[in-house]
Design a protein around this motif. Structure first.
Motif, mmCIF file in Angstrom:
data_model
loop_
_atom_site.group_PDB
_atom_site.id
_atom_site.type_symbol
_atom_site.label_atom_id
_atom_site.label_comp_id
_atom_site.label_asym_id
_atom_site.label_seq_id
_atom_site.Cartn_x
_atom_site.Cartn_y
_atom_site.Cartn_z
ATOM 1 N N LYS A 32 0.844 -1.196 0.000
ATOM 2 C CA LYS A 32 0.000 0.000 0.000
ATOM 3 C C LYS A 32 0.876 1.242 0.000
ATOM 4 C CE LYS A 32 -3.877 -2.142 2.315
ATOM 5 N NZ LYS A 32 -4.772 -2.125 3.441
ATOM 6 N N ASN A 33 0.357 2.297 -0.573
ATOM 7 C CA ASN A 33 1.079 3.556 -0.618
ATOM 8 C C ASN A 33 0.690 4.384 0.600
ATOM 9 O OD1 ASN A 33 2.501 5.793 -1.331
ATOM 10 N ND2 ASN A 33 1.325 6.258 -3.169
ATOM 11 N N ALA A 34 1.664 4.728 1.418
ATOM 12 C CA ALA A 34 1.389 5.468 2.652
ATOM 13 C C ALA A 34 0.889 6.878 2.363
ATOM 14 C CB ALA A 34 2.641 5.523 3.517
ATOM 15 N N LYS A 35 1.242 7.446 1.211
ATOM 16 C CA LYS A 35 0.792 8.805 0.888
ATOM 17 C C LYS A 35 -0.719 8.866 0.679
ATOM 18 C CE LYS A 35 5.016 10.685 -0.862
ATOM 19 N NZ LYS A 35 5.599 11.659 -1.746
ATOM 20 N N ASP A 36 -1.346 7.751 0.373
ATOM 21 C CA ASP A 36 -2.803 7.729 0.221
ATOM 22 C C ASP A 36 -3.505 7.979 1.554
ATOM 23 O OD1 ASP A 36 -2.516 7.199 -2.455
ATOM 24 O OD2 ASP A 36 -2.815 5.033 -2.238
ATOM 25 N N TYR A 37 -2.817 7.758 2.649
ATOM 26 C CA TYR A 37 -3.424 7.880 3.972
ATOM 27 C C TYR A 37 -2.966 9.121 4.734
ATOM 28 C CZ TYR A 37 -4.634 3.110 2.889
ATOM 29 O OH TYR A 37 -5.129 2.000 2.279
ATOM 30 N N MET A 38 -2.117 9.933 4.116
ATOM 31 C CA MET A 38 -1.632 11.153 4.763
ATOM 32 C C MET A 38 -2.545 12.329 4.413
ATOM 33 S SD MET A 38 2.439 11.023 4.286
ATOM 34 C CE MET A 38 3.415 9.684 4.846
ATOM 35 N N LEU A 39 -2.607 13.282 5.309
ATOM 36 C CA LEU A 39 -3.419 14.470 5.070
ATOM 37 C C LEU A 39 -2.617 15.497 4.276
ATOM 38 C CD1 LEU A 39 -5.273 14.900 8.458
ATOM 39 C CD2 LEU A 39 -6.215 14.147 6.294
ATOM 40 N N THR A 40 -2.561 15.286 2.978
ATOM 41 C CA THR A 40 -1.920 16.245 2.088
ATOM 42 C C THR A 40 -2.984 17.156 1.513
ATOM 43 O OG1 THR A 40 -2.125 14.772 0.198
ATOM 44 C CG2 THR A 40 -0.095 14.599 1.499
ATOM 45 N N LYS A 41 -2.573 18.202 0.833
ATOM 46 C CA LYS A 41 -3.522 19.142 0.252
ATOM 47 C C LYS A 41 -4.417 18.436 -0.767
ATOM 48 C CE LYS A 41 -3.881 23.614 -2.046
ATOM 49 N NZ LYS A 41 -5.274 23.640 -1.750
ATOM 50 N N GLU A 42 -3.841 17.554 -1.565
ATOM 51 C CA GLU A 42 -4.631 16.837 -2.568
ATOM 52 C C GLU A 42 -5.686 15.940 -1.913
ATOM 53 O OE1 GLU A 42 -1.156 16.563 -2.567
ATOM 54 O OE2 GLU A 42 -0.855 18.165 -4.032
ATOM 55 N N ASN A 43 -5.287 15.244 -0.870
ATOM 56 C CA ASN A 43 -6.230 14.356 -0.187
ATOM 57 C C ASN A 43 -7.319 15.148 0.534
ATOM 58 O OD1 ASN A 43 -4.929 12.099 -1.102
ATOM 59 N ND2 ASN A 43 -3.770 11.761 0.768
ATOM 60 N N LEU A 44 -6.965 16.287 1.111
ATOM 61 C CA LEU A 44 -7.978 17.125 1.747
ATOM 62 C C LEU A 44 -8.976 17.641 0.712
ATOM 63 C CD1 LEU A 44 -5.823 19.127 4.303
ATOM 64 C CD2 LEU A 44 -7.559 17.420 4.807
ATOM 65 N N ASP A 45 -8.475 18.025 -0.465
ATOM 66 C CA ASP A 45 -9.377 18.474 -1.532
ATOM 67 C C ASP A 45 -10.314 17.353 -1.976
ATOM 68 O OD1 ASP A 45 -8.243 20.975 -1.432
ATOM 69 O OD2 ASP A 45 -6.867 20.608 -3.120
ATOM 70 N N LYS A 46 -9.790 16.130 -2.071
ATOM 71 C CA LYS A 46 -10.625 14.979 -2.439
ATOM 72 C C LYS A 46 -11.706 14.733 -1.387
ATOM 73 C CE LYS A 46 -7.081 12.329 -4.863
ATOM 74 N NZ LYS A 46 -6.286 11.089 -4.818
ATOM 75 N N MET A 47 -11.329 14.843 -0.117
ATOM 76 C CA MET A 47 -12.307 14.626 0.960
ATOM 77 C C MET A 47 -13.398 15.691 0.926
ATOM 78 S SD MET A 47 -9.864 13.227 4.111
ATOM 79 C CE MET A 47 -10.123 14.686 4.994
ATOM 80 N N ARG A 48 -13.016 16.940 0.695
ATOM 81 C CA ARG A 48 -14.011 18.013 0.617
ATOM 82 C C ARG A 48 -14.942 17.804 -0.567
ATOM 83 N NH1 ARG A 48 -9.342 21.977 1.879
ATOM 84 N NH2 ARG A 48 -9.458 22.064 4.145
ATOM 85 N N GLU A 49 -14.384 17.373 -1.683
ATOM 86 C CA GLU A 49 -15.203 17.111 -2.870
ATOM 87 C C GLU A 49 -16.184 15.970 -2.612
ATOM 88 O OE1 GLU A 49 -14.360 15.375 -7.276
ATOM 89 O OE2 GLU A 49 -13.023 16.964 -6.566
ATOM 90 N N ASN A 50 -15.722 14.930 -1.943
ATOM 91 C CA ASN A 50 -16.615 13.809 -1.622
ATOM 92 C C ASN A 50 -17.719 14.241 -0.664
ATOM 93 O OD1 ASN A 50 -15.277 11.974 -3.232
ATOM 94 N ND2 ASN A 50 -13.963 11.243 -1.587
ATOM 95 N N GLN A 51 -17.404 15.116 0.280
ATOM 96 C CA GLN A 51 -18.422 15.604 1.210
ATOM 97 C C GLN A 51 -19.471 16.433 0.486
ATOM 98 O OE1 GLN A 51 -18.970 14.939 4.417
ATOM 99 N NE2 GLN A 51 -17.294 13.490 4.340
ATOM 100 N N ARG A 52 -19.046 17.248 -0.483
ATOM 101 C CA ARG A 52 -19.997 18.044 -1.267
ATOM 102 C C ARG A 52 -20.923 17.138 -2.083
ATOM 103 N NH1 ARG A 52 -15.438 21.442 -3.311
ATOM 104 N NH2 ARG A 52 -14.966 22.757 -1.526
ATOM 105 N N GLU A 53 -20.340 16.071 -2.659
ATOM 106 C CA GLU A 53 -21.135 15.152 -3.476
ATOM 107 C C GLU A 53 -22.154 14.407 -2.621
ATOM 108 O OE1 GLU A 53 -18.427 12.605 -5.486
ATOM 109 O OE2 GLU A 53 -17.684 14.188 -6.793
ATOM 110 N N LYS A 54 -21.803 14.084 -1.393
ATOM 111 C CA LYS A 54 -22.738 13.357 -0.506
ATOM 112 C C LYS A 54 -23.885 14.257 -0.057
ATOM 113 C CE LYS A 54 -19.513 10.007 1.349
ATOM 114 N NZ LYS A 54 -18.824 9.517 2.551
ATOM 115 N N LYS A 55 -23.631 15.566 0.057
ATOM 116 C CA LYS A 55 -24.683 16.484 0.494
ATOM 117 C C LYS A 55 -25.715 16.716 -0.606
ATOM 118 C CE LYS A 55 -22.084 18.994 3.970
ATOM 119 N NZ LYS A 55 -21.559 20.284 4.398
ATOM 120 N N ILE A 56 -25.322 16.551 -1.842
ATOM 121 C CA ILE A 56 -26.246 16.802 -2.955
ATOM 122 C C ILE A 56 -27.208 15.664 -3.161
ATOM 123 C CG2 ILE A 56 -26.396 17.104 -5.432
ATOM 124 C CD1 ILE A 56 -23.788 18.619 -5.341
#
Length: 81
Positions: free
Chosen positions: A57-81
């Motif tokens: 597994k790639n450890a960077k997939d589980y770190m809170l980087t800017k890209e991962n935070l953006d992905k999480m925010r995008e997923n949260q927006r999609e779930k609210k719609i």
């Protein structure tokens, strides 16, 4: 079962057995049994288990980087719609 499973399981059972024997038996070295059991869990069992679970597994997939935070925010927006 894979050898890593067997080694981890045997080390886990030995550590737990050592801890239980340290609490139950009334011998001079009961505190050492408890100590060796705890050390076995943290220095042998946990690293073996972690290695097995994180292998491939790639450890960077589980770190809170800017890209991962953006992905999480995008997923949260999609779930609210």
């Amino acid at each position: 079962m894979k050898p890593i499973h067997i080694i981890t399981l045997i080390a886990f059972i030995a550590s737990i057995t050592s801890i239980i024997c340290g609490f139950v038996l009334n011998v001079d070295y009961s505190q050492k049994l408890i100590g060796f059991g705890v050390i076995g869990l943290f220095l042998i069992v946990f690293p073996l288990f972690s290695y097995y679970r994180w292998k491939g597994k790639n450890a960077k997939d589980y770190m809170l980087t800017k890209e991962n935070l953006d992905k999480m925010r995008e997923n949260q927006r999609e779930k609210k719609i």
